[in-house]
Design a protein around this motif. Sequence first.
Motif, PDB file in Angstrom:
ATOM      1  N   ARG A  10       7.595  -0.182   9.788  1.00 35.92           N
ATOM      2  CA  ARG A  10       6.983  -1.317   9.087  1.00 35.92           C
ATOM      3  C   ARG A  10       5.723  -1.776   9.792  1.00 35.92           C
ATOM      4  NH1 ARG A  10       9.941  -4.008   5.266  1.00 35.92           N
ATOM      5  NH2 ARG A  10       9.060  -6.048   5.746  1.00 35.92           N
ATOM      6  N   TRP A  11       5.658  -1.549  11.108  1.00 35.18           N
ATOM      7  CA  TRP A  11       4.464  -1.992  11.841  1.00 35.18           C
ATOM      8  C   TRP A  11       3.225  -1.159  11.483  1.00 35.18           C
ATOM      9  CZ3 TRP A  11       7.978  -5.206  13.380  1.00 35.18           C
ATOM     10  CH2 TRP A  11       7.590  -6.339  14.065  1.00 35.18           C
ATOM     11  N   LEU A  12       3.421  -0.057  10.784  1.00 37.26           N
ATOM     12  CA  LEU A  12       2.289   0.770  10.396  1.00 37.26           C
ATOM     13  C   LEU A  12       1.664   0.311   9.091  1.00 37.26           C
ATOM     14  CD1 LEU A  12       3.826   4.290  11.145  1.00 37.26           C
ATOM     15  CD2 LEU A  12       2.354   2.908  12.633  1.00 37.26           C
ATOM     16  N   LEU A  13       2.317  -0.630   8.368  1.00 35.46           N
ATOM     17  CA  LEU A  13       1.816  -1.069   7.078  1.00 35.46           C
ATOM     18  C   LEU A  13       0.695  -2.071   7.260  1.00 35.46           C
ATOM     19  CD1 LEU A  13       5.247  -1.585   5.318  1.00 35.46           C
ATOM     20  CD2 LEU A  13       3.629   0.272   4.902  1.00 35.46           C
ATOM     21  N   PRO A  14      -0.321  -2.047   6.400  1.00 34.65           N
ATOM     22  CA  PRO A  14      -1.417  -3.008   6.494  1.00 34.65           C
ATOM     23  C   PRO A  14      -0.931  -4.425   6.258  1.00 34.65           C
ATOM     24  CG  PRO A  14      -2.002  -1.152   5.070  1.00 34.65           C
ATOM     25  CD  PRO A  14      -0.532  -1.050   5.346  1.00 34.65           C
ATOM     26  N   LEU A  15      -1.516  -5.360   6.976  1.00 28.92           N
ATOM     27  CA  LEU A  15      -1.139  -6.761   6.870  1.00 28.92           C
ATOM     28  C   LEU A  15      -1.374  -7.260   5.454  1.00 28.92           C
ATOM     29  CD1 LEU A  15      -0.321  -9.394   8.326  1.00 28.92           C
ATOM     30  CD2 LEU A  15      -2.733  -9.788   8.773  1.00 28.92           C
ATOM     31  N   GLY A  16      -0.325  -7.865   4.869  1.00 27.63           N
ATOM     32  CA  GLY A  16      -0.478  -8.538   3.596  1.00 27.63           C
ATOM     33  C   GLY A  16      -0.296  -7.662   2.378  1.00 27.63           C
ATOM     34  N   LEU A  17      -0.049  -6.341   2.540  1.00 21.95           N
ATOM     35  CA  LEU A  17       0.035  -5.476   1.375  1.00 21.95           C
ATOM     36  C   LEU A  17       1.437  -5.389   0.796  1.00 21.95           C
ATOM     37  CD1 LEU A  17      -2.264  -2.498   2.368  1.00 21.95           C
ATOM     38  CD2 LEU A  17      -2.755  -4.363   0.805  1.00 21.95           C
ATOM     39  N   VAL A  18       2.399  -6.052   1.428  1.00 19.90           N
ATOM     40  CA  VAL A  18       3.786  -5.955   0.978  1.00 19.90           C
ATOM     41  C   VAL A  18       4.255  -7.319   0.511  1.00 19.90           C
ATOM     42  CG1 VAL A  18       6.133  -5.401   1.696  1.00 19.90           C
ATOM     43  CG2 VAL A  18       4.220  -4.092   2.608  1.00 19.90           C
ATOM     44  N   GLU A  68     -14.240 -26.358 -20.000  1.00 16.03           N
ATOM     45  CA  GLU A  68     -13.227 -25.350 -20.260  1.00 16.03           C
ATOM     46  C   GLU A  68     -12.745 -24.845 -18.909  1.00 16.03           C
ATOM     47  OE1 GLU A  68     -12.677 -20.879 -22.235  1.00 16.03           O
ATOM     48  OE2 GLU A  68     -14.624 -21.903 -22.311  1.00 16.03           O
ATOM     49  N   VAL A  69     -11.467 -24.997 -18.636  1.00 15.90           N
ATOM     50  CA  VAL A  69     -10.922 -24.696 -17.311  1.00 15.90           C
ATOM     51  C   VAL A  69     -10.041 -23.454 -17.386  1.00 15.90           C
ATOM     52  CG1 VAL A  69      -9.526 -25.549 -15.386  1.00 15.90           C
ATOM     53  CG2 VAL A  69     -10.955 -27.143 -16.705  1.00 15.90           C
ATOM     54  N   ARG A  70     -10.316 -22.507 -16.493  1.00 17.00           N
ATOM     55  CA  ARG A  70      -9.489 -21.301 -16.385  1.00 17.00           C
ATOM     56  C   ARG A  70      -9.010 -21.170 -14.944  1.00 17.00           C
ATOM     57  NH1 ARG A  70      -9.756 -17.921 -20.741  1.00 17.00           N
ATOM     58  NH2 ARG A  70     -11.416 -18.354 -22.262  1.00 17.00           N
ATOM     59  N   TYR A  71      -7.698 -20.957 -14.805  1.00 17.33           N
ATOM     60  CA  TYR A  71      -7.105 -20.788 -13.471  1.00 17.33           C
ATOM     61  C   TYR A  71      -6.382 -19.456 -13.410  1.00 17.33           C
ATOM     62  CZ  TYR A  71      -4.034 -21.382  -9.435  1.00 17.33           C
ATOM     63  OH  TYR A  71      -3.379 -21.193  -8.249  1.00 17.33           O
ATOM     64  N   ARG A  72      -6.635 -18.706 -12.349  1.00 18.22           N
ATOM     65  CA  ARG A  72      -5.935 -17.438 -12.125  1.00 18.22           C
ATOM     66  C   ARG A  72      -5.172 -17.537 -10.810  1.00 18.22           C
ATOM     67  NH1 ARG A  72      -9.502 -14.218 -13.496  1.00 18.22           N
ATOM     68  NH2 ARG A  72      -8.522 -13.278 -15.331  1.00 18.22           N
ATOM     69  N   ASN A  73      -3.856 -17.314 -10.875  1.00 23.11           N
ATOM     70  CA  ASN A  73      -2.997 -17.342  -9.690  1.00 23.11           C
ATOM     71  C   ASN A  73      -2.876 -15.935  -9.128  1.00 23.11           C
ATOM     72  OD1 ASN A  73      -1.060 -18.096  -7.781  1.00 23.11           O
ATOM     73  ND2 ASN A  73       0.621 -17.642  -9.179  1.00 23.11           N
ATOM     74  N   LEU A  74      -3.265 -15.762  -7.857  1.00 24.97           N
ATOM     75  CA  LEU A  74      -3.265 -14.467  -7.190  1.00 24.97           C
ATOM     76  C   LEU A  74      -2.534 -14.580  -5.861  1.00 24.97           C
ATOM     77  CD1 LEU A  74      -7.057 -14.059  -7.768  1.00 24.97           C
ATOM     78  CD2 LEU A  74      -5.434 -12.479  -8.758  1.00 24.97           C
ATOM     79  N   THR A  75      -2.142 -13.452  -5.286  1.00 27.98           N
ATOM     80  CA  THR A  75      -1.685 -13.465  -3.901  1.00 27.98           C
ATOM     81  C   THR A  75      -2.882 -13.723  -2.997  1.00 27.98           C
ATOM     82  OG1 THR A  75      -2.043 -11.107  -3.560  1.00 27.98           O
ATOM     83  CG2 THR A  75       0.093 -11.774  -4.459  1.00 27.98           C
ATOM     84  N   THR A  76      -2.620 -14.139  -1.764  1.00 28.28           N
ATOM     85  CA  THR A  76      -3.725 -14.448  -0.853  1.00 28.28           C
ATOM     86  C   THR A  76      -4.621 -13.233  -0.618  1.00 28.28           C
ATOM     87  OG1 THR A  76      -2.256 -14.024   1.027  1.00 28.28           O
ATOM     88  CG2 THR A  76      -2.510 -16.319   0.332  1.00 28.28           C
ATOM     89  N   LEU A  77      -4.008 -12.072  -0.445  1.00 24.94           N
ATOM     90  CA  LEU A  77      -4.810 -10.882  -0.183  1.00 24.94           C
ATOM     91  C   LEU A  77      -5.603 -10.473  -1.418  1.00 24.94           C
ATOM     92  CD1 LEU A  77      -5.485  -8.647   1.900  1.00 24.94           C
ATOM     93  CD2 LEU A  77      -3.727  -7.273   0.790  1.00 24.94           C
ATOM     94  N   ALA A  78      -4.976 -10.505  -2.595  1.00 17.73           N
ATOM     95  CA  ALA A  78      -5.675 -10.137  -3.821  1.00 17.73           C
ATOM     96  C   ALA A  78      -6.843 -11.083  -4.089  1.00 17.73           C
ATOM     97  CB  ALA A  78      -4.706 -10.136  -4.999  1.00 17.73           C
ATOM     98  N   LEU A  79      -6.640 -12.372  -3.835  1.00 17.41           N
ATOM     99  CA  LEU A  79      -7.718 -13.342  -4.022  1.00 17.41           C
ATOM    100  C   LEU A  79      -8.901 -13.010  -3.128  1.00 17.41           C
ATOM    101  CD1 LEU A  79      -7.370 -17.155  -4.361  1.00 17.41           C
ATOM    102  CD2 LEU A  79      -8.909 -16.239  -2.639  1.00 17.41           C
ATOM    103  N   HIS A  80      -8.608 -12.734  -1.863  1.00 14.15           N
ATOM    104  CA  HIS A  80      -9.674 -12.443  -0.900  1.00 14.15           C
ATOM    105  C   HIS A  80     -10.418 -11.161  -1.265  1.00 14.15           C
ATOM    106  CE1 HIS A  80     -11.669 -12.646   2.999  1.00 14.15           C
ATOM    107  NE2 HIS A  80     -11.416 -11.360   3.150  1.00 14.15           N
ATOM    108  N   GLU A  81      -9.676 -10.121  -1.577  1.00 12.31           N
ATOM    109  CA  GLU A  81     -10.314  -8.841  -1.878  1.00 12.31           C
ATOM    110  C   GLU A  81     -11.090  -8.899  -3.190  1.00 12.31           C
ATOM    111  OE1 GLU A  81      -7.208  -5.915  -1.634  1.00 12.31           O
ATOM    112  OE2 GLU A  81      -7.470  -5.716   0.544  1.00 12.31           O
ATOM    113  N   ARG A  82     -10.565  -9.643  -4.164  1.00 11.78           N
ATOM    114  CA  ARG A  82     -11.275  -9.772  -5.436  1.00 11.78           C
ATOM    115  C   ARG A  82     -12.601 -10.494  -5.238  1.00 11.78           C
ATOM    116  NH1 ARG A  82      -8.502 -10.591 -11.188  1.00 11.78           N
ATOM    117  NH2 ARG A  82     -10.336 -11.043 -12.455  1.00 11.78           N
ATOM    118  N   PHE A  83     -12.596 -11.520  -4.384  1.00 10.73           N
ATOM    119  CA  PHE A  83     -13.843 -12.233  -4.117  1.00 10.73           C
ATOM    120  C   PHE A  83     -14.879 -11.312  -3.465  1.00 10.73           C
ATOM    121  CE2 PHE A  83     -16.559 -14.331  -1.018  1.00 10.73           C
ATOM    122  CZ  PHE A  83     -17.289 -15.159  -1.851  1.00 10.73           C
TER     123      PHE A  83
END
Length: 360
Positions: A10-18, A68-83
């Motif tokens: 498990r220590w070989l997995l990238p941080l936040g991808l699971v 007009e308000v739009r909200y998208r709920n993402l995981t922390t990692l997905a939010l960061h990478e999408r930005f």
Amino acid sequence: MNRLSRLACRWLLPLGLVGAPAGADETLHYAATTDIGPTSQLVVHGALDLPQMRPLLEDFHHKNPDLEVRYRNLTTLALHERFLVEPDEADVLLSSAMPWQYRLANEGHARSLESPDARRWPAWARWRHELFAFTFEPIVMVVNETVIERFGEVRGHADLLALLERHAAALQGQVVTYDPATSGAGYTYAIEESRLSPRYWDLVAALGKAEADLVDTTGEMLEGLIEGRYQVGYNLLGSYARDRLADQPQLRIVVPEDYALVTQRLALIPRQAPHPAAAERFLDYLIGEPGQAVLARETTLGAIHPALEGPGTATSLRQERGEALRPITLGPGLLATLDDLKREALLTRWQREFSRSEQR
């Protein structure tokens, strides 16, 4: 493969991808409802579940019907990478991943907000005028009442350590906490606790002795505690625990008496926000008294605004818990959690201490 070998893998997995939580990438939409004057849009990306976000957006939209308000709920990692891929897509970013939000602001990706509310915001809860903490969320333990009845009260880290050292056999596989190798939150808490407590590594070893399960989200811990698979949970996000366990009297939420980390969700306006005026209106609402009052009254996130008192506020919690509350510092120290060499060193020791009993 034995438990030590599985842990090493498990220590070989990238941080936040699971461990992305259920319901990630859900959305809310509120159409502009005014017939007077022009309308505009507001796009918010947040790592904040819909039940917690909905009261804020509904109240904000009621006060700002031209948006007009739009909200998208993402995981922390997905939010960061999408930005990073689309830095001009969202007007506001909200995330509990404090190191990642700080790095974005530190690298020049955030606009400055110079409103009266921004200037009055507590210095400990902002960085410059670009990054604003808007929640106050203690990190807690959850203990089944049967454990307390059998083995005694658990009021803090020393009690938990004694429980695990003395009764590891009785609690085998019934304890759960974050896996710091695959959870950004778990890793952040591990760094902070290793600085705070000289006995932190003894506690990690005791968790290993009890063969604690390592998971990636507070939601997974709460689900197992409610189902009875776990009797003790360590380092859960208190806001989610209070929300989910309101109707679970057999599970006691413990804010540790000796020290309790406090995490904060951070808001920023990207420099390339497509609707900067709308973004400023929303962030002003979020840190202003009206938005913070909704947050205190209708969510479990904890309001920071110094004018607010009573249940659901940082003021009330500080009066109750005093110096035991240790908010994670919003400053350059957060960047240490993103340093690869420091991460490797901490996780190597965490693995060694957690697996100590198997190595004997």
